[in-house]
Every structure is written in C-alpha cells, then in structure tokens.
Scaffold this motif. Structure first.
Motif, short mmCIF file in Angstrom:
data_model
loop_
_atom_site.label_atom_id
_atom_site.label_comp_id
_atom_site.label_asym_id
_atom_site.label_seq_id
_atom_site.Cartn_x
_atom_site.Cartn_y
_atom_site.Cartn_z
N ARG A 174 0.82 -1.22 0.00
CA ARG A 174 0.00 0.00 0.00
C ARG A 174 0.85 1.27 0.00
N SER A 175 1.95 1.24 0.75
CA SER A 175 2.75 2.46 0.93
C SER A 175 3.77 2.70 -0.18
N PHE A 176 4.37 1.61 -0.68
CA PHE A 176 5.45 1.74 -1.65
C PHE A 176 5.13 1.07 -3.00
N ASN A 177 3.94 0.47 -3.10
CA ASN A 177 3.60 -0.33 -4.29
C ASN A 177 4.66 -1.40 -4.52
N ALA A 178 5.15 -1.98 -3.43
CA ALA A 178 6.20 -3.00 -3.51
C ALA A 178 5.56 -4.35 -3.78
N ARG A 179 5.47 -4.70 -5.05
CA ARG A 179 4.78 -5.93 -5.46
C ARG A 179 5.70 -6.94 -6.14
N GLY A 180 7.00 -6.64 -6.16
CA GLY A 180 7.94 -7.58 -6.78
C GLY A 180 8.12 -7.42 -8.26
N ASN A 181 7.58 -6.37 -8.86
CA ASN A 181 7.70 -6.18 -10.31
C ASN A 181 9.16 -6.17 -10.74
N GLY A 182 9.47 -6.93 -11.79
CA GLY A 182 10.81 -6.93 -12.36
C GLY A 182 11.80 -7.82 -11.65
N ILE A 183 11.38 -8.53 -10.59
CA ILE A 183 12.28 -9.38 -9.81
C ILE A 183 11.96 -10.85 -10.11
N VAL A 184 13.01 -11.65 -10.26
CA VAL A 184 12.88 -13.07 -10.57
C VAL A 184 13.50 -13.89 -9.44
N TRP A 185 12.73 -14.86 -8.95
CA TRP A 185 13.20 -15.71 -7.84
C TRP A 185 13.15 -17.17 -8.26
N ALA A 186 14.20 -17.90 -8.01
CA ALA A 186 14.24 -19.33 -8.31
C ALA A 186 13.84 -20.12 -7.07
N VAL A 187 13.02 -21.15 -7.28
CA VAL A 187 12.58 -22.03 -6.20
C VAL A 187 13.16 -23.41 -6.47
N ILE A 188 14.15 -23.79 -5.67
CA ILE A 188 14.78 -25.11 -5.81
C ILE A 188 14.03 -26.06 -4.89
N ASP A 189 13.18 -26.91 -5.48
CA ASP A 189 12.26 -27.69 -4.65
C ASP A 189 11.70 -28.87 -5.45
N SER A 190 10.44 -29.20 -5.21
CA SER A 190 9.80 -30.36 -5.83
C SER A 190 9.07 -30.02 -7.11
N GLY A 191 9.33 -28.84 -7.68
CA GLY A 191 8.59 -28.35 -8.84
C GLY A 191 7.46 -27.43 -8.40
N ILE A 192 6.84 -26.78 -9.37
CA ILE A 192 5.72 -25.87 -9.10
C ILE A 192 4.57 -26.26 -10.02
N ASP A 193 3.39 -26.44 -9.46
CA ASP A 193 2.21 -26.81 -10.24
C ASP A 193 1.71 -25.59 -11.01
N ALA A 194 2.06 -25.55 -12.30
CA ALA A 194 1.72 -24.40 -13.12
C ALA A 194 0.23 -24.31 -13.44
#
Length: 429
Positions: free
Chosen positions: A71-91
């Motif tokens: 709400r205050s900074f519009n900090a929504r993660g736009n433009g950032i990429v995160w890798a998840v090393i795990d059991s896969g992601i159900d797309a």
C-alpha cells in the motif's frame, strides 16, 4: 553415493565436485590409487557423502508487513525473478495464472528438472512445472508464499481453503474455512518465479548433487547476462541434518556453493531446518523433551546465506520461536538463524498430480521452516522491486533486513536478529 572434491582448481567449464555412485570399498580403492600418483598430479582432495536433502499467507502477510509495503510503496515484486529449488511448481494452479508468474517471457525458458539430469540442456523442462510431491506439493506451497495471487473477483465456488487443527488424542483434523480471494497472494505477488526441480515425483528425497547443479545453473544463467542478472534470488526450503563430527561447519560442498552464489550477486534464502526439538534421557528424571541447540541444518550453516527460523503466523510476540525450528549457534560458534518468519499453519497453495485444463484454487495450511523461508524471499523480492539499486548486492540486503528486524525478546540463537519486517527495511534506505 559420494562427491569427490578435486585437489586443484579446475577449468571454469569443469566442476570441482564429481558425483559418483560406488561402494565404500571401491571408493577406498580409488583413493588408494590416487595416493600412488606423484603428488602434483593427484586428483582427489576429499570424499564427501552425497547427503539426502529433505523438504523442509493470508494472515502471515500482515505479520511481516508485506501488505503495508504494497500500500505504501507499491512494492509488489515487479521486475524481480526468484528461483525455487524444490519439488517443482504446479503451473496449473490459478494462483500463478493472473500474474503470468511462471509463463512470462522473462522466465519461460529458464525452468529445469534436475531429477532428469544434473546437466540440463537448453530445452525447457516442462516437468519442472509439475509438482508430484506427496505432501500436497511442497514446492508449489513454497512458491505461492513468495509470489502469485488470486484476483479479488475470483469465483468463490472454485476456492477451497483447508485449515488444520489439532484434535483429540493428537489426531489432526482438517476443516474448511472462509478466506477472501484477495488475501491469498504471495509476499511479492507480481514477482516472477523459476522452477528448478530437485525432488522427484515419487516422493523420494533429493541429494546434494542435484541441489548443487541447480545452484550452478543459476550462476551460469546470470553469467550469460552480465549487464543485469536474470535470476535475482534463490529459495532453498530444504537441507539435511548437520553433525559437527563430519567436517568444519559451513564448509560442506553445498554450503560452499551457496556462499559462491551469494558472492556472484544472488540472494540465497535457506530454511533453518525442523530439528530444533528432541527427546533425550536424563540421569534422574528419565525421558524428557526439549529444545536442541546447534541444530541448524545445512545449507543453513552457510555464512552468506540468509537462514530463516519459524515463528507463529499471527502472534509471534506471544508464542516466540516455534518449538521445531532449528536453533543456533552453528557448530563453529556463529549466530544462526539470521531471521525468523511465520512458519506455523501458514496458508499456501496445494498441488495436484493429474493434468487438467482448468482447476479450482486449492489451499491448505503448512508448518515448518520450509514455509518461513519463502516469506523472507518474498519480502526481499518486494524490497528489490522498489530499491533496484540493491539488486546484485545480497550481503547488503542481508545487512539491511537484519538491522530492520523486530526482536521478539527471545534468545538470539533462537530468533537471530528477530522477525523480518518489510516496512522497516524499506523505510531504512
């Protein structure tokens, strides 16, 4: 199953660890043969076990103040990429559809399945976007805490949220509950995710060589794009029990890979582990249970990792550090974990194994430091989307988050610097 560490630095194209699947006797023969070679030409420096690694929103979002920074900074993660090393992601889960979290052009070609090969080629592994984990989808749950969201107008009839409550005689009872679709979003809802699959669909544990291959892949991807990295952070909600008798704490192959990736400019967030509670026999009072110090799991022992313990999802000041959360110090005396975040009964997306064209949005409650770590990953993704000057400065980011954390008044080796605080971190720079 072992990892052989080479005696000298190898060329950049060759890894310094070679995974082998040999009997103990054959490994002994190999080491003996290497010892017979003239000293400058020896190959083997040390043999390490190839350890098996184990998998370790709605209310918790307010606990870390991720809703406040949106709400205050519009900090929504736009433009950032995160890798998840795990059991896969159900797309197929609707949680990842509205923001094109997994299929956006920036990440569509980056998903890989390291259960198929630890040296994946340039072809995207579609199987990395399936999560057959028997625990309702460990990787999918972790990923949904970091990013993704349900639209506010999502059809309530297609939404299923299951709460877990402790019943009579320690029986676990699951009951449905009502949650507004708008509340079911990750800490950085518009960040993009890369699925790096290291757990197979049969529910078996992974091994360190797969995880190391995934970390190496992130380094290689970023090395091909020197002006701006394609992957900004990595979440590791996995690990294995550390025993000080094995080797110097924080110097295992997996810990060294984590530290190397951080030095390359990638933030790495790691679950502390769920081995902080133990049963033991006392001399005069018989069998008892209690907290267990020096129980941080690898790779949480890595110096440069942001190691995350667990606390209550909505009342951390009241309940403190979760009883199961692994506790410090490390085996060599360093303070860990670095931070704590909600890891008790956290609402997250669940996976399904059957391929479908359209499916309901299913959520359940999960507990463990595996689900505390992605809170911190998501907070950092939101932070970097507003303060992009700190992209590729993971150690500075770690310093900012620890300085801005809220102490819970608990033992430092239990809580680290305290509860991660997204608002204070952004306000501090």
């Amino acid at each position: 199953l072992a990892l052989i560490e080479t005696a000298e630095a190898m060329p950049a194209a060759i890894d310094e660890y070679v995974p082998v699947r040999l009997s103990f006797a054959r490994i002994q023969d190999l080491v003996a043969f290497d010892l017979e070679i003239a000293d400058p030409k020896r190959v083997i420096h040390r043999v390490w076990p190839n350890f098996a690694v184990h998998g370790q929103m709605d209310v918790s979002c307010r606990t870390v103040k991720a809703d406040a920074v949106r709400r205050s900074f519009n900090a929504r993660g736009n433009g950032i990429v995160w890798a998840v090393i795990d059991s896969g992601i159900d797309a197929t889960h609707p949680h990842f559809a509205a923001g094109n979290t997994l299929r956006a052009p920036e990440v569509a070609d980056l998903h890989r399945d390291f259960t198929l090969s630890t040296t994946p080629d340039a072809v995207t592994a579609e199987s990395a976007l399936c999560d057959g984990d028997s625990r309702q989808g460990h990787g999918t749950a972790v990923a949904s805490i970091i990013a993704g969201y349900l639209p506010a107008d999502y059809a309530a009839g297609q939404l299923s949220v299951t709460a877990t409550e402790l019943g009579v005689d320690d029986r676990v009872i699951s009951t449905p509950r009502q949650v507004a679709p708008s509340e079911l979003c990750g800490m950085a809802p518009e960040a993009l995710l890369v699925s790096l699959k290291v757990f197979s669909d049969d529910g078996d544990d992974s091994n360190t060589d797969r995880v190391m291959a995934a970390l190496r892949y992130v380094m290689e991807v970023n090395a091909r794009h020197e002006t701006r990295p394609r992957i900004h952070g990595v979440n590791l909600s996995l690990g294995y029990r550390f025993d000080p008798e094995w080797f110097a704490c924080g110097q295992s192959p997996l810990c060294r890979y984590v530290d190397r990736l951080v030095r390359s400019g990638v933030t790495v967030v790691v679950a502390a582990g769920n081995t902080g509670y133990a049963s033991f026999t006392t001399q005069f009072a018989g069998r008892r249970s209690g907290g267990l110090p020096m129980s941080i799991n690898d790779p949480g022992n890595a110096e440069r990792a942001i190691t995350v313990g667990a606390t209550h999802r909505s009342a951390p000041h009241t309940y403190g550090v979760s009883y199961f959360s692994s506790k410090g110090p490390t085996g060599d005396g360093r303070r860990k974990p670095d931070l704590v975040a909600p890891g008790e009964r956290v609402t997250a997306a669940t996976a399904i194994t059957a391929p479908v064209a359209q499916r309901d949005a299913t959520y359940a409650e999960f507990s463990g430091t595996s689900f505390a770590a992605p809170h911190v990953s998501g907070v950092i993704a939101a932070f970097l989307s507003v303060r992009p000057e700190f992209v590729s400065q993971p150690e500075k980011v770690k310093q900012i988050l620890m300085a801005a954390a809220t102490p819970l008044g608990r033992e430092p080796h239990f809580e680290g610097a305290g509860l991660v605080d997204a608002m204070r971190a952004l306000q501090s720079v």
